[in-house]
Design a protein around this motif. Structure first.
Motif, PDB file in Angstrom:
ATOM      1  N   TYR A   1       0.845  -1.201   0.000  1.00  0.00           N
ATOM      2  CA  TYR A   1       0.000   0.000   0.000  1.00  0.00           C
ATOM      3  C   TYR A   1       0.876   1.244   0.000  1.00  0.00           C
ATOM      4  CZ  TYR A   1      -3.192   3.533   1.913  1.00  0.00           C
ATOM      5  OH  TYR A   1      -3.916   4.671   2.134  1.00  0.00           O
ATOM      6  N   ALA A   2       1.898   1.229   0.870  1.00  0.00           N
ATOM      7  CA  ALA A   2       2.792   2.384   0.966  1.00  0.00           C
ATOM      8  C   ALA A   2       3.602   2.561  -0.318  1.00  0.00           C
ATOM      9  CB  ALA A   2       3.724   2.220   2.166  1.00  0.00           C
ATOM     10  N   TRP A   3       4.143   1.462  -0.853  1.00  0.00           N
ATOM     11  CA  TRP A   3       4.973   1.553  -2.053  1.00  0.00           C
ATOM     12  C   TRP A   3       4.149   1.992  -3.264  1.00  0.00           C
ATOM     13  CZ3 TRP A   3      10.004   1.880  -2.185  1.00  0.00           C
ATOM     14  CH2 TRP A   3      10.748   1.340  -1.146  1.00  0.00           C
ATOM     15  N   THR A   4       2.920   1.507  -3.359  1.00  0.00           N
ATOM     16  CA  THR A   4       2.048   1.925  -4.462  1.00  0.00           C
ATOM     17  C   THR A   4       1.783   3.417  -4.398  1.00  0.00           C
ATOM     18  OG1 THR A   4       0.987  -0.244  -4.478  1.00  0.00           O
ATOM     19  CG2 THR A   4      -0.188   1.549  -5.558  1.00  0.00           C
ATOM     20  N   ASN A   5       1.482   3.900  -3.187  1.00  0.00           N
ATOM     21  CA  ASN A   5       1.302   5.334  -3.004  1.00  0.00           C
ATOM     22  C   ASN A   5       2.524   6.102  -3.466  1.00  0.00           C
ATOM     23  OD1 ASN A   5      -1.209   6.364  -1.835  1.00  0.00           O
ATOM     24  ND2 ASN A   5      -0.832   4.853  -0.246  1.00  0.00           N
ATOM     25  N   ALA A   6       3.691   5.588  -3.089  1.00  0.00           N
ATOM     26  CA  ALA A   6       4.942   6.279  -3.404  1.00  0.00           C
ATOM     27  C   ALA A   6       5.136   6.436  -4.907  1.00  0.00           C
ATOM     28  CB  ALA A   6       6.121   5.517  -2.801  1.00  0.00           C
TER      29      ALA A   6
ATOM     30  N   GLY B   1      -0.971  20.286  -6.230  1.00  0.00           N
ATOM     31  CA  GLY B   1      -1.212  18.855  -6.376  1.00  0.00           C
ATOM     32  C   GLY B   1       0.089  18.092  -6.562  1.00  0.00           C
ATOM     33  N   THR B   2       0.970  18.618  -7.412  1.00  0.00           N
ATOM     34  CA  THR B   2       2.271  17.985  -7.632  1.00  0.00           C
ATOM     35  C   THR B   2       3.083  17.967  -6.347  1.00  0.00           C
ATOM     36  OG1 THR B   2       2.250  18.775  -9.925  1.00  0.00           O
ATOM     37  CG2 THR B   2       4.355  18.041  -9.035  1.00  0.00           C
ATOM     38  N   ALA B   3       3.088  19.089  -5.621  1.00  0.00           N
ATOM     39  CA  ALA B   3       3.833  19.168  -4.369  1.00  0.00           C
ATOM     40  C   ALA B   3       3.277  18.196  -3.326  1.00  0.00           C
ATOM     41  CB  ALA B   3       3.803  20.603  -3.827  1.00  0.00           C
ATOM     42  N   MET B   4       1.954  18.130  -3.213  1.00  0.00           N
ATOM     43  CA  MET B   4       1.336  17.200  -2.274  1.00  0.00           C
ATOM     44  C   MET B   4       1.631  15.757  -2.679  1.00  0.00           C
ATOM     45  SD  MET B   4      -0.382  18.347   0.351  1.00  0.00           S
ATOM     46  CE  MET B   4      -1.141  19.830   1.025  1.00  0.00           C
ATOM     47  N   GLY B   5       1.608  15.490  -3.991  1.00  0.00           N
ATOM     48  CA  GLY B   5       1.905  14.149  -4.475  1.00  0.00           C
ATOM     49  C   GLY B   5       3.319  13.722  -4.127  1.00  0.00           C
ATOM     50  N   LEU B   6       4.266  14.626  -4.331  1.00  0.00           N
ATOM     51  CA  LEU B   6       5.651  14.328  -3.984  1.00  0.00           C
ATOM     52  C   LEU B   6       5.817  14.089  -2.488  1.00  0.00           C
ATOM     53  CD1 LEU B   6       7.916  16.700  -6.115  1.00  0.00           C
ATOM     54  CD2 LEU B   6       8.181  14.230  -5.838  1.00  0.00           C
ATOM     55  N   ALA B   7       5.184  14.943  -1.696  1.00  0.00           N
ATOM     56  CA  ALA B   7       5.282  14.797  -0.238  1.00  0.00           C
ATOM     57  C   ALA B   7       4.698  13.455   0.207  1.00  0.00           C
ATOM     58  CB  ALA B   7       4.547  15.947   0.454  1.00  0.00           C
ATOM     59  N   THR B   8       3.551  13.105  -0.347  1.00  0.00           N
ATOM     60  CA  THR B   8       2.936  11.823  -0.017  1.00  0.00           C
ATOM     61  C   THR B   8       3.812  10.669  -0.471  1.00  0.00           C
ATOM     62  OG1 THR B   8       0.746  12.827  -0.264  1.00  0.00           O
ATOM     63  CG2 THR B   8       0.849  10.422  -0.260  1.00  0.00           C
ATOM     64  N   SER B   9       4.425  10.822  -1.646  1.00  0.00           N
ATOM     65  CA  SER B   9       5.299   9.775  -2.177  1.00  0.00           C
ATOM     66  C   SER B   9       6.476   9.516  -1.250  1.00  0.00           C
ATOM     67  CB  SER B   9       5.810  10.174  -3.567  1.00  0.00           C
ATOM     68  OG  SER B   9       6.741   9.233  -4.057  1.00  0.00           O
TER      69      SER B   9
ATOM     70  N   GLN C   1       6.733  10.319   1.870  1.00  0.00           N
ATOM     71  CA  GLN C   1       6.239   9.787   3.136  1.00  0.00           C
ATOM     72  C   GLN C   1       5.972   8.286   3.040  1.00  0.00           C
ATOM     73  OE1 GLN C   1       2.231  10.948   4.334  1.00  0.00           O
ATOM     74  NE2 GLN C   1       2.201   9.011   5.431  1.00  0.00           N
ATOM     75  N   MET C   2       5.312   7.861   1.966  1.00  0.00           N
ATOM     76  CA  MET C   2       4.953   6.461   1.837  1.00  0.00           C
ATOM     77  C   MET C   2       6.157   5.583   1.529  1.00  0.00           C
ATOM     78  SD  MET C   2       1.964   6.798   2.771  1.00  0.00           S
ATOM     79  CE  MET C   2       1.462   5.076   2.742  1.00  0.00           C
ATOM     80  N   ILE C   3       7.167   6.131   0.845  1.00  0.00           N
ATOM     81  CA  ILE C   3       8.415   5.380   0.674  1.00  0.00           C
ATOM     82  C   ILE C   3       9.023   5.099   2.045  1.00  0.00           C
ATOM     83  CG2 ILE C   3      10.820   5.564  -0.092  1.00  0.00           C
ATOM     84  CD1 ILE C   3       9.816   7.012  -2.575  1.00  0.00           C
ATOM     85  N   GLY C   4       9.041   6.130   2.881  1.00  0.00           N
ATOM     86  CA  GLY C   4       9.575   5.955   4.222  1.00  0.00           C
ATOM     87  C   GLY C   4       8.772   4.952   5.034  1.00  0.00           C
ATOM     88  N   VAL C   5       7.444   5.056   4.986  1.00  0.00           N
ATOM     89  CA  VAL C   5       6.588   4.134   5.732  1.00  0.00           C
ATOM     90  C   VAL C   5       6.734   2.710   5.185  1.00  0.00           C
ATOM     91  CG1 VAL C   5       4.189   3.536   6.252  1.00  0.00           C
ATOM     92  CG2 VAL C   5       4.939   5.915   6.419  1.00  0.00           C
ATOM     93  N   GLY C   6       6.825   2.584   3.860  1.00  0.00           N
ATOM     94  CA  GLY C   6       6.999   1.261   3.260  1.00  0.00           C
ATOM     95  C   GLY C   6       8.293   0.613   3.699  1.00  0.00           C
ATOM     96  N   LEU C   7       9.386   1.376   3.657  1.00  0.00           N
ATOM     97  CA  LEU C   7      10.673   0.853   4.118  1.00  0.00           C
ATOM     98  C   LEU C   7      10.612   0.497   5.603  1.00  0.00           C
ATOM     99  CD1 LEU C   7      13.232   3.206   2.320  1.00  0.00           C
ATOM    100  CD2 LEU C   7      12.991   0.734   1.994  1.00  0.00           C
TER     101      LEU C   7
ATOM    102  N   TYR D   1       6.082  10.257  10.435  1.00  0.00           N
ATOM    103  CA  TYR D   1       5.127   9.190  10.126  1.00  0.00           C
ATOM    104  C   TYR D   1       5.792   7.817  10.118  1.00  0.00           C
ATOM    105  CZ  TYR D   1       1.236  12.309   9.136  1.00  0.00           C
ATOM    106  OH  TYR D   1       0.210  13.213   9.258  1.00  0.00           O
ATOM    107  N   ASN D   2       7.112   7.762   9.902  1.00  0.00           N
ATOM    108  CA  ASN D   2       7.831   6.494   9.999  1.00  0.00           C
ATOM    109  C   ASN D   2       7.713   5.879  11.379  1.00  0.00           C
ATOM    110  OD1 ASN D   2       8.684   6.686   7.381  1.00  0.00           O
ATOM    111  ND2 ASN D   2      10.856   6.952   7.841  1.00  0.00           N
ATOM    112  N   GLY D   3       7.510   6.720  12.382  1.00  0.00           N
ATOM    113  CA  GLY D   3       7.344   6.222  13.734  1.00  0.00           C
ATOM    114  C   GLY D   3       5.909   5.866  14.073  1.00  0.00           C
ATOM    115  N   VAL D   4       4.951   6.596  13.497  1.00  0.00           N
ATOM    116  CA  VAL D   4       3.551   6.413  13.882  1.00  0.00           C
ATOM    117  C   VAL D   4       2.921   5.197  13.210  1.00  0.00           C
ATOM    118  CG1 VAL D   4       1.248   7.437  13.868  1.00  0.00           C
ATOM    119  CG2 VAL D   4       3.236   8.858  14.365  1.00  0.00           C
ATOM    120  N   PHE D   5       2.914   5.161  11.893  1.00  0.00           N
ATOM    121  CA  PHE D   5       2.152   4.136  11.176  1.00  0.00           C
ATOM    122  C   PHE D   5       2.661   2.707  11.405  1.00  0.00           C
ATOM    123  CE2 PHE D   5       0.286   7.156   7.731  1.00  0.00           C
ATOM    124  CZ  PHE D   5      -0.518   7.733   8.702  1.00  0.00           C
TER     125      PHE D   5
END
Length: 413
Positions: A13-18, A308-316, A318-324, A197-201
């Motif tokens: 889920y996290a990697w797909t988001n990324a 939108g692009t900035a939010m997408g990058l930020a989410t990406s 974040q989710m790379i970090g959460v996925g790892l 978020y790496n600590g929370v999720f």
């Protein structure tokens, strides 16, 4: 399903988001909110349907691939849908109750998580796993209907303001190369969000199992309730915290503060036997301040046309970090069966990993404040300072569509 496979469902889920959200953010900037709302909410329905369908293949080799496919589609839609939500919120509330608006959207998001912690297990015990998963699909269908309603309201509002054509013209100017010109403050803000978020999720994902393994006397249901206190706290506090930050300002200071105050949470969990409810409520409080101070800061450092692009990058990122982090946590815990008790030293290593991410978050947030101060102090501007600046701006500077807080128009700087 082993702990490694279970964490893989979170990781994909996290990697797909990324991967998806970068393109999704750009497409939303180019094609508009209404396009994003329809396509991405539809993907959540498809993903949850395939995930639920996979449960009918228990004991077969098709179970995990189908569930992973469902999570992949769901992640593609849900993460991207969050970007549309944030873009719409930022447009209608920038310069007003921005943190409150983000806080309220977080509150309703956490309400879903709280209801999940309280009722999913009971629902599953009464109706079975398959009906429980199909119930989740039904909720996604209701979300799809709500998304279409928001799309209609957004279109009506734009026409009433006479901005529909202006937005389309500005969207045509957006290029993917604009990513290179995003400011340093933005990237430091993204790193701050990722490390927090790496600590929370990852913790919340395994908290119920952790509580049962470390602390005696907790049933699976009681442990789930205690783990859910992270979201309970944010549900209760998010709106109030948003009002506070809108009134006080000082978003950068709050980012540093909530990161620093998160350190004792994982220290308590790693090295003491203090009741876990103390730590989960504490984490929920700092999470509320982080979400209300960090995410609403992004619209303040980038223009609306590329939000939108900035939010997408930020989410990406974040989710790379959460996925790892989920993969690392799965490796640290290392058990082949979810039924076996995991040794406490492994849980302690996991908490130390959470602590390391929190320290990195503090470093990133302090650096953010230093850079922000050198570039005008946008993030730490108080309500009084913001009011004075707004009075000093001329009519040409008043349009929230094209300007960032530094007055740059139509470009990312």
């Amino acid at each position: 399903m082993t702990p490694a496979q279970y964490n893989l469902l979170y990781a994909i889920y996290a990697w797909t988001n990324a991967v998806v959200v970068i393109l999704a953010g750009f497409l939303i900037d180019k094609l508009g909110n209404r396009f994003g709302v329809f396509v991405f909410s539809l993907l959540t329905v498809l993903g949850s349907s395939i995930f639920a369908l996979g449960s009918h293949f228990k004991g077969s080799p098709y179970l995990l691939p189908m569930m992973l496919t469902g999570r992949l589609l769901f992640g593609s839609g849900n993460g991207s849908l969050t970007i549309v939500q944030n873009r719409i919120t930022a447009f209608w509330f920038k310069g007003k109750e921005l943190a409150l608006a983000f806080g309220l959207t977080l509150s309703f998001s956490r309400l879903g998580s709280v209801l999940n912690f309280f009722f999913t297990q009971q629902f599953e015990a009464k109706f079975g796993m398959q009906w429980t998963l199909w119930g989740g699909t039904l909720l996604c269908v209701l979300g799809f209907v709500s998304a279409l309603t928001v799309s209609v309201l957004d279109k009506v509002g734009m026409k009433q303001l006479g901005l529909d054509g202006v937005i389309q013209q500005e969207s045509k100017k957006v290029r993917i190369q604009d990513i290179r010109r995003l400011p340093l403050r933005y990237w430091l803000l993204v790193l701050t969000i990722m490390f927090f978020y790496n600590g929370v999720f990852p913790f919340v994902a395994d908290a119920s199992k952790f509580i049962q393994d470390k602390y005696s006397g907790y049933s699976q249901q009681a442990a789930a309730y205690i783990a859910g206190a992270v979201y309970d706290s944010s549900l209760v506090l998010s709106a109030a915290v948003g009002i506070l930050i809108d009134y006080v300002g000082l978003r950068g200071v709050f980012a540093v503060g909530c990161a620093a105050l998160t350190l004792p949470v994982f220290a308590l969990l790693a090295f003491t036997f203090v009741p876990p409810l103390v730590s989960t409520i504490w984490l929920g409080v700092t999470y509320s301040f982080a979400a209300a101070s960090m995410w609403p800061s992004i619209p303040l450092v980038v223009p609306q046309a590329t939000l939108g692009t900035a939010m997408g990058l930020a989410t990406s990122v974040q989710m790379i970090g959460v996925g790892l982090s989920n993969l690392i946590v799965g490796h640290i815990l290392g058990t082949k069966s979810s039924e076996l008790k995991i040794p406490l030293w492994r849980w302690q290593q996991m908490m130390i990993f959470m602590l390391a991410n929190t320290v990195a978050c503090i470093v990133a947030s302090v650096s953010l404040n230093v850079v922000d101060k050198k570039q005008g102090g946008t993030l730490n501007r108080t309500r009084k300072g913001a009011a004075v600046e707004q009075e000093d701006r001329g009519p040409a500077d008043a349009a929230p569509l094209l300007d960032d807080e530094t007055g740059n128009k139509g470009s990312v700087s």
